[in-house]
Motif scaffolding. Sequence first.
Motif, PDB file in Angstrom:
ATOM      1  N   TRP A   1     -52.235 -85.964 -66.842  1.00 15.64           N
ATOM      2  CA  TRP A   1     -51.129 -86.862 -67.561  1.00 15.64           C
ATOM      3  C   TRP A   1     -50.372 -87.101 -66.151  1.00 15.64           C
ATOM      4  O   TRP A   1     -50.065 -86.254 -65.311  1.00 15.64           O
TER       5      TRP A   1
ATOM      6  N   SER B   1     -51.059 -91.134 -74.790  1.00 16.27           N
ATOM      7  CA  SER B   1     -49.795 -91.073 -74.575  1.00 16.27           C
ATOM      8  C   SER B   1     -49.087 -90.193 -75.496  1.00 16.27           C
ATOM      9  O   SER B   1     -49.559 -89.599 -76.510  1.00 16.27           O
TER      10      SER B   1
ATOM     11  N   PHE C   1     -45.407 -89.659 -71.162  1.00 13.01           N
ATOM     12  CA  PHE C   1     -46.369 -89.286 -70.526  1.00 13.01           C
ATOM     13  C   PHE C   1     -47.596 -90.332 -70.869  1.00 13.01           C
ATOM     14  O   PHE C   1     -47.856 -90.550 -72.031  1.00 13.01           O
ATOM     15  N   GLN C   2     -48.502 -90.637 -69.631  1.00  8.15           N
ATOM     16  CA  GLN C   2     -49.527 -91.507 -69.969  1.00  8.15           C
ATOM     17  C   GLN C   2     -50.846 -90.416 -69.450  1.00  8.15           C
ATOM     18  O   GLN C   2     -50.739 -89.958 -68.365  1.00  8.15           O
ATOM     19  N   ARG C   3     -51.905 -90.590 -70.237  1.00  5.79           N
ATOM     20  CA  ARG C   3     -53.231 -89.903 -69.847  1.00  5.79           C
ATOM     21  C   ARG C   3     -53.669 -90.253 -68.539  1.00  5.79           C
ATOM     22  O   ARG C   3     -53.703 -91.735 -68.312  1.00  5.79           O
TER      23      ARG C   3
END
Length: 167
Positions: A48, A143, A163-165
Amino acid sequence: MRKIILICIIAVTVFACKSASTATTSNGAEPLSTKLDKSTQVAIKGNWVLTNVSYPGSEYIKVNSFDLADSKCFIGSTWNFISNNNKGSMALASSSCTAFSSPIVWSINNQGMLVLKILDAGIKAKKVRDGYLLKVGGVTENSFQLIDNINVGGQVKDVTYQFQRAN
């Protein structure tokens, strides 16, 4: 003789089993469950990137996140969550901040709280007494958010880490 051995085996079994019902918090708040939310843990496993940190008054107030650095230094940081052993890592890489990386130990209890320990090199998690409780929210395939509470002038404010992958 057999009865004594059987009683000893039962006693060892009963007293050796660790209770998984509750643990108390350090601030005296309601006990937190130590049962894990496995489905959410599996949902956030992987790599992430922390893409945003937001909180009311962010233009005026500096927040020292995780007792490491200014919250804005965490934007762009990379995090790895391994769900089968509750380990992982995090690394700060902002060019305007001091670089930092560390292994982590984490879990999500069934109350939706992420329990996080940031480890020093060579130190086992059981030796680390300090950790962080963050609410997990908005979990999707790509996310999720971690929400921390801070005290600003006697008022509790939320700090949201988005958070974003990672690809």
